[in-house]
Design a protein around this motif. Structure first.
Motif, short mmCIF file in Angstrom:
data_model
loop_
_atom_site.label_atom_id
_atom_site.label_comp_id
_atom_site.label_asym_id
_atom_site.label_seq_id
_atom_site.Cartn_x
_atom_site.Cartn_y
_atom_site.Cartn_z
N PRO A 1 -2.44 13.75 -10.27
CA PRO A 1 -3.42 12.70 -9.98
C PRO A 1 -2.94 11.34 -10.41
CG PRO A 1 -4.12 13.99 -11.87
CD PRO A 1 -2.91 14.68 -11.32
N GLN A 2 -3.35 10.31 -9.69
CA GLN A 2 -3.04 8.95 -10.09
C GLN A 2 -4.33 8.14 -10.03
OE1 GLN A 2 0.61 7.80 -7.79
NE2 GLN A 2 -0.72 8.14 -6.07
N SER A 3 -4.35 7.06 -10.78
CA SER A 3 -5.51 6.19 -10.70
C SER A 3 -5.49 5.49 -9.36
CB SER A 3 -5.46 5.14 -11.83
OG SER A 3 -4.29 4.39 -11.75
N ALA A 4 -6.67 5.15 -8.84
CA ALA A 4 -6.74 4.51 -7.54
C ALA A 4 -6.07 3.14 -7.60
CB ALA A 4 -8.20 4.35 -7.12
N PRO A 5 -5.09 2.85 -6.70
CA PRO A 5 -4.41 1.56 -6.72
C PRO A 5 -5.35 0.42 -6.39
CG PRO A 5 -3.24 3.19 -5.38
CD PRO A 5 -4.60 3.74 -5.67
N GLU A 6 -4.96 -0.76 -6.82
CA GLU A 6 -5.72 -1.96 -6.49
C GLU A 6 -5.05 -2.68 -5.33
OE1 GLU A 6 -6.45 -4.47 -9.77
OE2 GLU A 6 -7.66 -3.02 -10.86
N VAL A 7 -5.82 -3.13 -4.39
CA VAL A 7 -5.32 -3.86 -3.25
C VAL A 7 -5.98 -5.23 -3.24
CG1 VAL A 7 -5.06 -3.91 -0.76
CG2 VAL A 7 -5.05 -1.71 -1.97
N ASN A 8 -5.17 -6.29 -3.39
CA ASN A 8 -5.70 -7.66 -3.45
C ASN A 8 -6.75 -7.79 -4.55
OD1 ASN A 8 -4.08 -8.45 -1.28
ND2 ASN A 8 -5.62 -7.80 0.21
N GLY A 9 -6.52 -7.09 -5.67
CA GLY A 9 -7.42 -7.22 -6.80
C GLY A 9 -8.60 -6.28 -6.77
N ASP A 10 -8.80 -5.57 -5.66
CA ASP A 10 -9.93 -4.66 -5.53
C ASP A 10 -9.45 -3.22 -5.58
OD1 ASP A 10 -11.75 -6.76 -5.18
OD2 ASP A 10 -11.23 -6.88 -3.05
N THR A 11 -10.20 -2.38 -6.26
CA THR A 11 -9.85 -0.97 -6.30
C THR A 11 -10.11 -0.34 -4.94
OG1 THR A 11 -10.43 -0.85 -8.64
CG2 THR A 11 -10.31 1.23 -7.44
N ARG A 12 -9.15 0.42 -4.46
CA ARG A 12 -9.27 1.06 -3.16
C ARG A 12 -10.44 2.04 -3.18
NH1 ARG A 12 -3.90 3.40 -2.04
NH2 ARG A 12 -3.34 1.28 -1.48
N THR A 13 -11.23 2.03 -2.12
CA THR A 13 -12.42 2.89 -2.06
C THR A 13 -12.23 4.10 -1.16
OG1 THR A 13 -13.32 1.53 -0.26
CG2 THR A 13 -13.96 0.96 -2.52
N ALA A 14 -11.12 4.19 -0.46
CA ALA A 14 -10.83 5.33 0.39
C ALA A 14 -9.37 5.71 0.21
CB ALA A 14 -11.11 5.00 1.85
N PRO A 15 -9.04 6.98 0.32
CA PRO A 15 -7.65 7.40 0.16
C PRO A 15 -6.77 6.85 1.28
CG PRO A 15 -9.00 9.24 0.90
CD PRO A 15 -9.93 8.13 0.56
N LEU A 16 -5.54 6.51 0.93
CA LEU A 16 -4.58 6.00 1.90
C LEU A 16 -3.41 6.98 2.02
CD1 LEU A 16 -3.39 3.87 3.80
CD2 LEU A 16 -2.46 2.70 1.79
N LEU A 17 -3.17 7.43 3.22
CA LEU A 17 -2.07 8.34 3.51
C LEU A 17 -1.04 7.63 4.36
CD1 LEU A 17 -0.79 11.25 3.70
CD2 LEU A 17 -2.18 11.55 5.77
N LEU A 18 0.22 7.67 3.92
CA LEU A 18 1.33 7.16 4.71
C LEU A 18 1.99 8.34 5.40
CD1 LEU A 18 3.40 4.99 5.59
CD2 LEU A 18 4.62 5.43 3.44
N VAL A 19 2.04 8.31 6.72
CA VAL A 19 2.65 9.38 7.51
C VAL A 19 3.94 8.87 8.12
CG1 VAL A 19 2.36 11.01 9.40
CG2 VAL A 19 0.38 10.33 8.04
N ALA A 20 5.04 9.60 7.90
CA ALA A 20 6.33 9.27 8.48
C ALA A 20 6.78 10.43 9.35
CB ALA A 20 7.36 8.98 7.38
N ASP A 21 6.73 10.23 10.66
CA ASP A 21 7.06 11.30 11.59
C ASP A 21 7.64 10.67 12.86
OD1 ASP A 21 5.99 14.49 12.00
OD2 ASP A 21 6.54 13.38 13.81
N PRO A 22 8.71 11.24 13.41
CA PRO A 22 9.33 10.64 14.59
C PRO A 22 8.48 10.74 15.85
CG PRO A 22 10.39 12.74 14.07
CD PRO A 22 9.47 12.41 12.92
N GLU A 23 7.47 11.63 15.89
CA GLU A 23 6.63 11.78 17.07
C GLU A 23 5.38 10.92 16.91
OE1 GLU A 23 5.94 15.68 18.57
OE2 GLU A 23 7.87 16.44 17.83
N SER A 24 5.39 9.76 17.55
CA SER A 24 4.29 8.82 17.39
C SER A 24 2.96 9.38 17.89
CB SER A 24 4.60 7.50 18.10
OG SER A 24 4.87 7.74 19.48
N ALA A 25 3.01 10.21 18.94
CA ALA A 25 1.78 10.79 19.46
C ALA A 25 1.14 11.72 18.43
CB ALA A 25 2.05 11.54 20.76
N MET A 26 1.97 12.46 17.70
CA MET A 26 1.46 13.35 16.68
C MET A 26 0.82 12.55 15.55
SD MET A 26 3.46 16.37 14.55
CE MET A 26 3.88 17.21 16.07
N VAL A 27 1.48 11.43 15.18
CA VAL A 27 0.94 10.57 14.12
C VAL A 27 -0.40 9.99 14.55
CG1 VAL A 27 1.31 8.45 12.80
CG2 VAL A 27 3.22 10.00 13.23
#
Length: 239
Positions: free
Chosen positions: A4-30
């Motif tokens: 677990p990690q503490s929720a990151p701050e974005v522009n000084g505000d604590t993020r209120t929803a989870p952020l997922l970064l997806v890296a996949d060569p098939e853009s349609a799947m993403v």
């Protein structure tokens, strides 16, 4: 288990929803995955190669990163190694047929867990939510009788002895263990393990079950039982 990690701050505000970064060569799947997860309250950013993924991982500080085992430019294993030099962010590896070696290498490099590709929202969503909320109680090790399956380590043990399984057999065993002592139909197995609605490929299931039984030492078919005309049931032989 995802750390677990503490929720990151974005522009000084604590993020209120989870952020997922997806890296996949098939853009349609993403795009398809993004739409499904965003309906569940997850923010998704998608990229198509490992170089972009490294840049966005640093810039966005996502809660979880999902990378395909077939990631181009910078491969998945190299991506995991690079991220682990600076961050403890959970990294999930999307694996399909033929990716067993990449899975082993990525886990050794510090990947958090492997997930099936094509991706499945019911499998991904709890992992993303757990990382965001800091919960650590998601069970990623299953035990039925003398069989132990560790999803994070992509490892199966029988009586304490490691048994190496090809990816599809690992996913089949995982599904059967998640539904231990319940009968699952061939249609359910095709949908959840093969991600297919083709009900004519039941022989494919039978072949994989036969191979899986042999690797697990289930010589009397009492661990994975055939329910004639319906499907299969995995039980604890020692119970």
């Amino acid at each position: 288990m995802i750390q677990p990690q503490s929720a990151p701050e974005v522009n000084g505000d604590t993020r209120t929803a989870p952020l997922l970064l997806v890296a996949d060569p098939e853009s349609a799947m993403v795009q398809g995955l993004s739409g499904a997860l965003e309906r569940e309250g997850v923010e998704v950013t998608g990229v198509t190669d490992g170089a972009q993924a490294l840049l966005q991982a640093g810039a966005l500080q996502p809660d979880v990163v999902l990378v395909s085992a077939s990631l181009p430019v910078i491969g998945a294993v190299e991506f995991v190694r690079a991220v682990r030099l600076t961050r403890a962010i959970p990294v999930l590896l999307g694996v399909g047929e033929g990716h067993a070696e990449q899975a082993v290498q990525a886990l050794a490099a510090g990947a958090t867990a492997c997930v099936a590709r094509p991706y499945r929202v019911p499998e991904l969503l709890p992992l993303v939510q757990a990382a965001f909320s800091g919960e650590s109680g998601i069970r990623r090790t299953l035990v039925v009788g003398n069989v132990e399956l560790d999803v994070n380590a992509y490892q199966v043990k029988v009586n304490g002895r490691t048994v190496h399984l090809p990816l599809r057999e690992f996913e089949l065993l995982h599904y059967l263990m998640r539904n231990a002592h319940r009968t699952v139909t061939r249609e359910q197995i095709m949908r959840h393990v093969w991600n297919s609605t083709d009900t004519t490929s039941t022989n494919t299931i039978a072949v994989h079950v036969k191979r899986l039984r042999a690797r697990l030492g289930d010589n009397d078919d009492q661990l994975i039982q055939t329910v004639r005309g319906v499907g299969y049931r995995l039980i604890d032989k020692s119970a």
